[in-house]
Design a protein around this motif. Structure first.
Motif, PDB file in Angstrom:
ATOM      1  N   GLY A   2       0.831  -1.183  -0.136  1.00  0.00           N
ATOM      2  CA  GLY A   2      -0.114  -0.034   0.057  1.00  0.00           C
ATOM      3  C   GLY A   2       0.682   1.243   0.047  1.00  0.00           C
ATOM      4  N   LEU A   3       1.977   1.162  -0.734  1.00  0.00           N
ATOM      5  CA  LEU A   3       2.947   2.256  -0.628  1.00  0.00           C
ATOM      6  C   LEU A   3       3.098   2.991  -2.048  1.00  0.00           C
ATOM      7  CD1 LEU A   3       5.728   0.557   1.204  1.00  0.00           C
ATOM      8  CD2 LEU A   3       4.055   2.004   2.225  1.00  0.00           C
ATOM      9  N   GLY A   4       2.144   2.498  -3.079  1.00  0.00           N
ATOM     10  CA  GLY A   4       2.308   3.300  -4.443  1.00  0.00           C
ATOM     11  C   GLY A   4       2.309   2.335  -5.497  1.00  0.00           C
ATOM     12  N   LYS A   5       2.574   2.752  -6.618  1.00  0.00           N
ATOM     13  CA  LYS A   5       2.439   1.885  -7.703  1.00  0.00           C
ATOM     14  C   LYS A   5       3.799   1.441  -8.273  1.00  0.00           C
ATOM     15  CE  LYS A   5      -2.011   2.494  -8.983  1.00  0.00           C
ATOM     16  NZ  LYS A   5      -2.777   1.181  -8.798  1.00  0.00           N
ATOM     17  N   ARG A   6       3.865   0.258  -8.754  1.00  0.00           N
ATOM     18  CA  ARG A   6       5.140  -0.350  -9.486  1.00  0.00           C
ATOM     19  C   ARG A   6       5.598   0.773 -10.296  1.00  0.00           C
ATOM     20  NH1 ARG A   6       3.962  -6.289 -11.339  1.00  0.00           N
ATOM     21  NH2 ARG A   6       2.270  -6.860  -9.945  1.00  0.00           N
ATOM     22  N   THR A   7       6.915   0.744 -10.284  1.00  0.00           N
ATOM     23  CA  THR A   7       7.789   1.749 -11.452  1.00  0.00           C
ATOM     24  C   THR A   7       7.932   1.060 -12.782  1.00  0.00           C
ATOM     25  OG1 THR A   7       8.984   2.781  -9.349  1.00  0.00           O
ATOM     26  CG2 THR A   7       9.829   3.061 -11.577  1.00  0.00           C
ATOM     27  N   TYR A   8       8.082  -0.237 -12.756  1.00  0.00           N
ATOM     28  CA  TYR A   8       8.396  -0.891 -13.974  1.00  0.00           C
ATOM     29  C   TYR A   8       7.342  -2.226 -14.161  1.00  0.00           C
ATOM     30  CZ  TYR A   8      12.839   1.305 -13.090  1.00  0.00           C
ATOM     31  OH  TYR A   8      13.816   2.398 -12.659  1.00  0.00           O
ATOM     32  N   PRO A   9       5.967  -1.739 -14.578  1.00  0.00           N
ATOM     33  CA  PRO A   9       5.191  -2.874 -14.795  1.00  0.00           C
ATOM     34  C   PRO A   9       5.232  -3.828 -15.916  1.00  0.00           C
ATOM     35  CG  PRO A   9       4.370  -0.687 -15.356  1.00  0.00           C
ATOM     36  CD  PRO A   9       5.553  -0.437 -14.738  1.00  0.00           C
ATOM     37  N   GLU A  10       6.170  -3.267 -16.809  1.00  0.00           N
ATOM     38  CA  GLU A  10       6.794  -4.120 -17.960  1.00  0.00           C
ATOM     39  C   GLU A  10       7.446  -5.458 -17.507  1.00  0.00           C
ATOM     40  OE1 GLU A  10      10.023  -1.140 -17.419  1.00  0.00           O
ATOM     41  OE2 GLU A  10       7.677  -0.949 -17.501  1.00  0.00           O
ATOM     42  N   LEU A  11       8.157  -5.494 -16.544  1.00  0.00           N
ATOM     43  CA  LEU A  11       8.719  -6.597 -15.744  1.00  0.00           C
ATOM     44  C   LEU A  11       7.549  -7.704 -15.551  1.00  0.00           C
ATOM     45  CD1 LEU A  11      11.395  -4.862 -13.359  1.00  0.00           C
ATOM     46  CD2 LEU A  11      11.492  -5.454 -16.020  1.00  0.00           C
ATOM     47  N   GLN A  12       6.646  -7.721 -15.342  1.00  0.00           N
ATOM     48  CA  GLN A  12       5.627  -8.443 -15.180  1.00  0.00           C
ATOM     49  C   GLN A  12       5.451  -9.389 -16.234  1.00  0.00           C
ATOM     50  OE1 GLN A  12       3.566  -8.893 -12.244  1.00  0.00           O
ATOM     51  NE2 GLN A  12       2.545 -10.859 -13.060  1.00  0.00           N
ATOM     52  N   SER A  13       5.182  -8.987 -17.431  1.00  0.00           N
ATOM     53  CA  SER A  13       5.043  -9.904 -18.394  1.00  0.00           C
ATOM     54  C   SER A  13       6.372 -10.548 -19.086  1.00  0.00           C
ATOM     55  CB  SER A  13       4.331  -9.127 -19.484  1.00  0.00           C
ATOM     56  OG  SER A  13       5.240  -7.948 -20.187  1.00  0.00           O
ATOM     57  N   ILE A  14       7.318  -9.968 -18.746  1.00  0.00           N
ATOM     58  CA  ILE A  14       8.691 -10.570 -19.162  1.00  0.00           C
ATOM     59  C   ILE A  14       9.252 -11.595 -18.435  1.00  0.00           C
ATOM     60  CG2 ILE A  14      10.981 -10.084 -19.839  1.00  0.00           C
ATOM     61  CD1 ILE A  14      10.055  -7.121 -20.518  1.00  0.00           C
TER      62      ILE A  14
ATOM     63  N   LEU B 160       7.907 -12.417 -14.857  1.00  0.00           N
ATOM     64  CA  LEU B 160       7.085 -13.197 -13.957  1.00  0.00           C
ATOM     65  C   LEU B 160       6.113 -13.881 -14.702  1.00  0.00           C
ATOM     66  CD1 LEU B 160       6.251 -10.291 -11.470  1.00  0.00           C
ATOM     67  CD2 LEU B 160       8.202 -11.762 -11.400  1.00  0.00           C
ATOM     68  N   ASP B 161       5.542 -13.565 -15.883  1.00  0.00           N
ATOM     69  CA  ASP B 161       4.462 -14.362 -16.462  1.00  0.00           C
ATOM     70  C   ASP B 161       5.009 -15.475 -17.341  1.00  0.00           C
ATOM     71  OD1 ASP B 161       2.856 -13.018 -14.869  1.00  0.00           O
ATOM     72  OD2 ASP B 161       2.043 -11.512 -16.729  1.00  0.00           O
ATOM     73  N   ALA B 162       6.179 -15.261 -17.897  1.00  0.00           N
ATOM     74  CA  ALA B 162       6.651 -15.878 -19.110  1.00  0.00           C
ATOM     75  C   ALA B 162       8.267 -16.526 -18.467  1.00  0.00           C
ATOM     76  CB  ALA B 162       7.066 -15.195 -20.377  1.00  0.00           C
ATOM     77  N   PRO B 163       8.367 -17.835 -18.870  1.00  0.00           N
ATOM     78  CA  PRO B 163       9.704 -18.386 -18.546  1.00  0.00           C
ATOM     79  C   PRO B 163      10.862 -17.855 -19.383  1.00  0.00           C
ATOM     80  CG  PRO B 163       8.459 -19.917 -19.851  1.00  0.00           C
ATOM     81  CD  PRO B 163       7.303 -18.511 -19.538  1.00  0.00           C
ATOM     82  N   ASP B 164      12.080 -18.093 -18.947  1.00  0.00           N
ATOM     83  CA  ASP B 164      13.214 -17.584 -19.466  1.00  0.00           C
ATOM     84  C   ASP B 164      13.267 -18.110 -20.946  1.00  0.00           C
ATOM     85  OD1 ASP B 164      15.460 -16.339 -19.915  1.00  0.00           O
ATOM     86  OD2 ASP B 164      16.828 -17.894 -18.843  1.00  0.00           O
ATOM     87  N   LYS B 165      13.793 -17.251 -21.770  1.00  0.00           N
ATOM     88  CA  LYS B 165      14.076 -17.681 -23.048  1.00  0.00           C
ATOM     89  C   LYS B 165      12.867 -17.672 -24.042  1.00  0.00           C
ATOM     90  CE  LYS B 165      17.820 -20.077 -21.741  1.00  0.00           C
ATOM     91  NZ  LYS B 165      17.867 -21.272 -21.112  1.00  0.00           N
ATOM     92  N   SER B 166      11.763 -17.349 -23.626  1.00  0.00           N
ATOM     93  CA  SER B 166      10.601 -17.375 -24.064  1.00  0.00           C
ATOM     94  C   SER B 166      10.062 -16.051 -24.738  1.00  0.00           C
ATOM     95  CB  SER B 166       9.050 -18.048 -23.270  1.00  0.00           C
ATOM     96  OG  SER B 166       8.901 -17.018 -22.514  1.00  0.00           O
ATOM     97  N   ILE B 167      10.458 -15.023 -24.425  1.00  0.00           N
ATOM     98  CA  ILE B 167      10.359 -13.516 -24.696  1.00  0.00           C
ATOM     99  C   ILE B 167      11.651 -13.119 -25.467  1.00  0.00           C
ATOM    100  CG2 ILE B 167       9.760 -11.099 -24.040  1.00  0.00           C
ATOM    101  CD1 ILE B 167       7.458 -12.452 -23.048  1.00  0.00           C
ATOM    102  N   GLU B 168      11.489 -12.774 -26.730  1.00  0.00           N
ATOM    103  CA  GLU B 168      12.676 -12.471 -27.525  1.00  0.00           C
ATOM    104  C   GLU B 168      13.468 -11.274 -27.070  1.00  0.00           C
ATOM    105  OE1 GLU B 168      13.696 -12.344 -32.025  1.00  0.00           O
ATOM    106  OE2 GLU B 168      12.186 -13.960 -31.519  1.00  0.00           O
ATOM    107  N   LYS B 169      12.403  -9.970 -26.867  1.00  0.00           N
ATOM    108  CA  LYS B 169      13.076  -8.663 -26.510  1.00  0.00           C
ATOM    109  C   LYS B 169      12.934  -8.515 -25.039  1.00  0.00           C
ATOM    110  CE  LYS B 169      13.129  -4.054 -27.903  1.00  0.00           C
ATOM    111  NZ  LYS B 169      14.274  -3.862 -26.966  1.00  0.00           N
TER     112      LYS B 169
END
Length: 150
Positions: free
Chosen positions: A55-67, A69-78
């Motif tokens: 409860g201290l505020g929003k994420r600074t780097y929300p794009e890290l989630q899909s790269i 946390l949601d996807a395994p290593d080497k499954s996202i090219e960029k």
């Protein structure tokens, strides 16, 4: 004590990451396993979500989630570059250190944002401190994996 343990794990991991070359960060911790760069991004993503959970505020780097946390290593090219991840790592942990310093001891025993008031009433041990403790253990686990590189 819990904050000291957290900071100790962050400092140990930060030191280790800073001592690795960009090439070493791109290596797998073991054949067929995650690369160190993925673990750094994964941990940065988890830790970047900390302010929302507490409860201290929003994420600074929300794009890290899909790269990381949601996807395994080497499954996202960029993915972010190693240099970008080093900057993100430092920024996330500097922010947390500042936010944690503002919290009172009583704050740590309050409900975190990932649960309802009703659930908290049933189990008050699921508080902000419990999140800190589980995140500290999670960091230590992945730090141990990273150490396999050496």
């Amino acid at each position: 004590m819990a904050l000291k343990a957290w900071q100790q794990q962050v400092d140990r991991t930060s030191k280790f990451i800073s001592e690795l070359s960009d090439e070493q960060l791109m290596k797998e911790i073991a054949p067929g396993k995650n690369r160190v760069v993925y673990l750094v991004g994964h941990l940065a993503g988890i830790h970047d979500a900390f302010p929302e959970i507490l409860g201290l505020g929003k994420r600074t780097y929300p794009e890290l989630q899909s790269i990381f946390l949601d996807a395994p290593d080497k499954s996202i090219e960029k993915i972010p570059t190693v240099s970008e991840l080093r900057i993100i790592w430092t920024a996330v942990h500097d922010r947390l250190k500042n936010e944690f310093a503002k919290m009172s001891p009583e704050d740590w025993f309050k409900r975190h944002e990932s649960m309802t008031d009703e659930d908290f009433e049933k189990d008050p041990a699921r508080n902000k401190l419990s999140v800190l403790l589980t995140r500290t253990n999670h960091l230590a686990y992945h730090f141990g994996q990273m150490r396999l590189l050496k």
